[in-house]
Design an enzyme around this catalytic site. Structure first.
Site, PDB file in Angstrom:
ATOM      1  N   GLU A  73     118.860  45.959  91.057  1.00  0.00           N
ATOM      2  CA  GLU A  73     119.596  46.852  90.159  1.00  0.00           C
ATOM      3  C   GLU A  73     120.628  46.080  89.345  1.00  0.00           C
ATOM      4  O   GLU A  73     120.836  46.361  88.152  1.00  0.00           O
ATOM      5  CB  GLU A  73     120.274  47.952  90.974  1.00  0.00           C
ATOM      6  CG  GLU A  73     119.292  48.917  91.635  1.00  0.00           C
ATOM      7  CD  GLU A  73     119.967  49.853  92.624  1.00  0.00           C
ATOM      8  OE1 GLU A  73     121.177  49.638  92.921  1.00  0.00           O
ATOM      9  OE2 GLU A  73     119.304  50.788  93.110  1.00  0.00           O
ATOM     10  N   SER A 159     109.733  26.619  91.063  1.00  0.00           N
ATOM     11  CA  SER A 159     108.935  27.670  90.435  1.00  0.00           C
ATOM     12  C   SER A 159     107.423  27.432  90.451  1.00  0.00           C
ATOM     13  O   SER A 159     106.666  28.368  90.697  1.00  0.00           O
ATOM     14  CB  SER A 159     109.397  27.896  88.997  1.00  0.00           C
ATOM     15  OG  SER A 159     110.699  28.436  88.965  1.00  0.00           O
ATOM     16  N   HIS A 288     106.361  42.214  90.614  1.00  0.00           N
ATOM     17  CA  HIS A 288     106.305  40.781  90.901  1.00  0.00           C
ATOM     18  C   HIS A 288     107.690  40.163  90.743  1.00  0.00           C
ATOM     19  O   HIS A 288     108.132  39.354  91.554  1.00  0.00           O
ATOM     20  CB  HIS A 288     105.322  40.090  89.962  1.00  0.00           C
ATOM     21  CG  HIS A 288     105.331  38.599  90.072  1.00  0.00           C
ATOM     22  ND1 HIS A 288     104.797  37.932  91.147  1.00  0.00           N
ATOM     23  CD2 HIS A 288     105.835  37.640  89.256  1.00  0.00           C
ATOM     24  CE1 HIS A 288     104.968  36.635  90.995  1.00  0.00           C
ATOM     25  NE2 HIS A 288     105.594  36.433  89.851  1.00  0.00           N
ATOM     26  N   SER A 289     108.382  40.544  89.691  1.00  0.00           N
ATOM     27  CA  SER A 289     109.741  40.084  89.429  1.00  0.00           C
ATOM     28  C   SER A 289     110.373  41.067  88.454  1.00  0.00           C
ATOM     29  O   SER A 289     109.747  42.048  88.043  1.00  0.00           O
ATOM     30  CB  SER A 289     109.739  38.669  88.831  1.00  0.00           C
ATOM     31  OG  SER A 289     109.257  38.703  87.495  1.00  0.00           O
TER      32      SER A 289
END
Length: 396
Positions: A73, A159, A288-289
């Protein structure tokens, strides 16, 4: 007959194995608690949880769930740039982490914040990393959720998919040479198992007999690509025996099963100095993100059905049945955790940024000429355009 590649039996029957000729059933999925939180009768539980450990695991799972919800959030509010949740996979992270020791080295992907939390990484440290402030051990140079901790034996996340897997095998081989009774835990998703690094790592681990536990979170989706388009064989676990690796498939939503599978895998890897593979079958309940909208490629009904199998509530029901947990504890825990997470975010947001010069440090003992030129260029630009540098980012 003995061939250079191994001893093989002869057969007069013309018989293919695998593919469209597949005759063997899929590998079983080990579980000890069903989807309703009820203990499976007769389940093999060689490493039973004590009340103290089970309650600590549950508290950590709730903390992880609370952290993910509020951090997600906060990113949506623009407080920091990026976030990834582990919704639906809390049992896999906490269950496996509880079975490891701090002597065991961890190489993770990017949904293992629960593993790091279990080892002692605080909520404030996580907030500091996501904000990239002066307290962040990475000095603000990593993407959010790319945690790392030398003190907690947790290698910094990178990543690119699967790059951590060959590195984990190398670290495990070092443990073997040093005769240290420890293992390396290497986490990855089923999508990462499509990378060449996965296959190289699995082959090296087996040929070198390295004590590494490969823990695959098969959560059904590699961003928008479903698992059905990632492979045609028997999941990821089906690959383990082909490499000569002890393998087990486990219900990734059953924290007790994941704990037992990991504890037994660790015992086997240490005693036999060999790799083990665990495939944790789960579901990525969230996006996913924060750069993803999973409603564009999966149905609302699918997500609702899986969210109803929340691993955290499933473990809670098991604790309640044992009279190890009560509603009053639940309310107090969630209220306290929400307050702690919000305070961590507020503190991290108010902290200053690292000095601008930290962009160029730590890689070389002495700054080489090309980085020195880049540094001078940046400092000149900031001198001409001071508005380009935040006021809380000192220029040194």
């Amino acid at each position: 007959m003995d061939f250079p590649g191994g001893r093989v039996p002869f057969a007069s029957a013309l018989k293919f194995t695998g593919g469209s000729f597949q005759t063997q059933p899929p590998m079983d999925c080990y579980r000890t608690i069903d989807s309703y939180g009820v203990a499976v009768p007769g389940a093999d539980v060689p490493h039973e949880l004590s009340q103290d450990l089970a309650v600590r695991m549950y508290r950590s799972m709730v903390a992880l769930q609370t952290l993910d919800t509020i951090f997600f959030e906060s990113q949506r509010q623009g407080r920091f740039s990026f976030y990834m949740t582990s919704n639906g996979e809390e049992a896999t992270a906490i269950g496996s982490a509880a079975a490891l020791t701090l002597e065991d080295t961890v190489f993770s992907q990017y949904r293992e914040q629960g593993v790091l939390m279990w080892r002692g990484f605080t909520l404030r440290q996580m907030a500091d990393q996501c904000f990239g402030n002066e307290r962040d051990s990475g000095k603000g140079r990593q993407m959010p959720v790319h945690y790392g901790s030398k003190e907690l034996n947790f290698h910094t996340i990178s990543s690119p998919l699967a790059t951590q897997l060959p590195q984990a095998v190398g670290a495990a081989y070092t443990l073997k040479l040093s005769r240290k009774p420890a293992v390396v835990a290497a986490y990855f998703g089923e999508g990462a198992a499509s990378e060449g690094d996965f296959h190289a790592a699995a082959n090296f681990a087996c040929t070198l007999s390295a004590p590494v536990i490969f823990i695959c979170r098969n959560n059904g989706w590699a961003i928008s690509t479903p698992a059905t388009e990632q492979y045609r064989g028997d999941g990821i676990a089906g690959r383990g025996p082909s490499y000569g690796m002890a393998t087990i498939r486990v219900d990734g939503g059953d924290a007790r099963a994941v704990y037992n599978a990991t504890a037994q895998a660790r015992k086997h890897a240490v005693e036999n100095q060999c790799p083990v593979m665990i495939e944790a079958m789960s579901y990525r309940s969230g996006h996913h993100s924060t750069s993803d909208d999973s409603s564009r490629y999966r149905t609302t009904d699918e997500m609702k059905q899986w969210r109803a199998r929340d691993p955290v509530m499933r473990f809670q029901r098991w604790l309640v049945q044992l009279k190890w947990w009560e509603e009053a504890q639940e309310q107090a825990l969630r209220k306290a955790l929400r307050k702690e997470v919000i305070e961590a975010l507020d503190s991290a947001g108010k902290a200053a940024k690292p000095p601008l010069s930290e962009m160029f440090t730590d890689v070389y003992d002495e700054l080489p000429w090309h980085l020195k030129e880049q540094q001078d260029e940046v400092l000149k630009h900031v001198a001409l355009h001071p508005e380009a540098c935040p006021s809380d980012m000192p220029v040194k």
